[in-house]
Design an enzyme around this catalytic site. Sequence first.
Site, short mmCIF file in Angstrom:
data_model
loop_
_atom_site.label_atom_id
_atom_site.label_comp_id
_atom_site.label_asym_id
_atom_site.label_seq_id
_atom_site.Cartn_x
_atom_site.Cartn_y
_atom_site.Cartn_z
N ASP A 103 -18.07 89.75 15.99
CA ASP A 103 -17.76 89.93 14.42
C ASP A 103 -16.17 89.93 14.64
OD1 ASP A 103 -18.68 90.07 12.18
OD2 ASP A 103 -19.12 92.15 12.29
N ASP A 119 -25.53 92.58 9.28
CA ASP A 119 -25.06 94.03 9.26
C ASP A 119 -25.96 94.81 8.92
OD1 ASP A 119 -22.49 92.82 9.61
OD2 ASP A 119 -22.00 92.61 7.60
#
Length: 607
Positions: A359, A421
């Site tokens: 990420d 997420d």
Amino acid sequence: MFSLVFVTILLTLVLGTHSKTGLIRVENVIPAVAQDVTAQIFCMEYNSISHELPDNYKEQHPSSLINFSSVFGCSGGFHSDISGKVVAVARGNCTFFEKAANIQEHGGVAALIVDYSNETFHTTPEGIGSSINITVAIISHEDFDTMMAIGDNLTVWLYAPKPPVFDPNAVIMFLLAATCVMLGSYWSASVHHARSTCRLEKREEEENKMGLETLSMGTGVIMSVALVIFFCLIITLLYFFYDYLVYIIMAIFSFAGVNAIFQTFLPLWKKLIPWDYRIPRISCLCLTCLKKMPEVRGVALLAVSTSFVVTWLCLRHESYSWVLQDVIGICFCLYIMRALLMPSLRACTVLLGLLFVYDIFFVFITPLFTKNGESVMIKVATGGDSKTGEQMPIVFRLPYFLSWEMAPCFADRYSLLGFGDIILPGLLITYNCTFDMKTYSTATHRCRLLYFLASSAAYVVGLVLTGVALYGMQSGQPALLYLVPCTLFTTVVIALVRQELGHMWRGHQAEVYVQLHVGQRAGRSETGGRPYAALGPVLAQCPKKDDDAQASKIVHASSGSQDEEDVATPEEIRRQVILGRPRLRFPSGVQWCQQDGGHTLLPALGK
């Protein structure tokens, strides 16, 4: 882990927040009629390193705009005085720094660079620093041409309005993410715990009914690495071939959405419609090959799920399509968390650790390598400059509810949160909840769901930190940068305090059952007696066969015991064995376990 977080945040502050969006207020002052003033607003990108702009145009001194967009302005003078003026020059032929330095040397107060190349607005020139103290901004040539069509005597104000300090959509997104994680994790853990306590003779049937997937220990680590490699490949392909692959992603999302809605609402649907009538077997139907005809209520739910997704597909460009997409997203996240159970904390750590780096890399590091200095992750998530106008559907979208002066500068005024997420930290929280249920199912002196509650609270803290970073840095943030350390660190600390880290780290790589062989009294066969009682999967060290002292501490269960206080319940036996701190006596009625890689592996027992 936390040192890496600190370094990443420092890099973000140094490299990731220099290019900001601002506004140019333009007024055409007609000398003959002083009252006749036309004002228009245009968007720009400016470099905050050299000069920060006020958030209100009234706080900025107005300046005249002089048009030199036909030249690059890299060096040399200008054929007219530019002192105290905003100077427009063309992009290219030299760096932003050289243009700004030349304009500053000749008295200009701002360098407005006109982008005729249609490249990404990215105004962080290499080498810019304290030597440049004027505003360095860039504007598209379409906006600049419109601006110059207003008139010849233009007065401009450069400013950058701040977004609202608080928008209700932040609370809604916060509640949406936290609810999905907590509800999905608890539901998944409950279903898996129920499966683990099924009787042996019904286990396969129950697993088929529940439709669950549980990764084994070794497979979990291997799949974690393979999954991250797959993600890297997919996002790279999407960056280069977005206009083609986005339709494939939409098709996959649509099929997965239908299944997710169906599986999520099926338990409730069966309660609302208790009749289990099946479609009659008719020879002309293609379903005659099925062993069992589908239930009418199941077909009806499938039709509803399909209709919902098709409706989203048809209306996905409408302003209210975010509602439909978010409903599908909620069902998708709940289904994935219910369908998957990580086998150990080790597998969770490998997966989340790799995705933590993934990420950060694709949000903060890729701008250093891409041609236009754009983030690969942000471009893929928002659709970037795609000619199709399509956006990735695998995100939650919520519109901003409060107005903002700079809203027209953004194609879509939505806050985005990727499904990953929610799902990825949710896998860790699900594992924690499952460990709680299996270990402390009957405990009264300790919090039954401590790991689950603590990691859920840590997830909420991570969401808050993400929101603070978004507001403070005014740029897209990798949510896993904040969510992974919060949830993982909390889990490890609690496990260390409770001396359970080793058991959580190894996980339930083998389904462990303590076999309570209840034999007959003296004079009768040792192998006789009633069937066994299921204790469910646990993890424990297998005692050595010749270690009677250790064995005597494992379990005590006897059908003929006269001392009721000495008889341990299956739940208590399971809890003591999994924690590796057994305190119970061992009677002759309990069979030895078999050795499997240092852990017990015994068959489950029925009633």
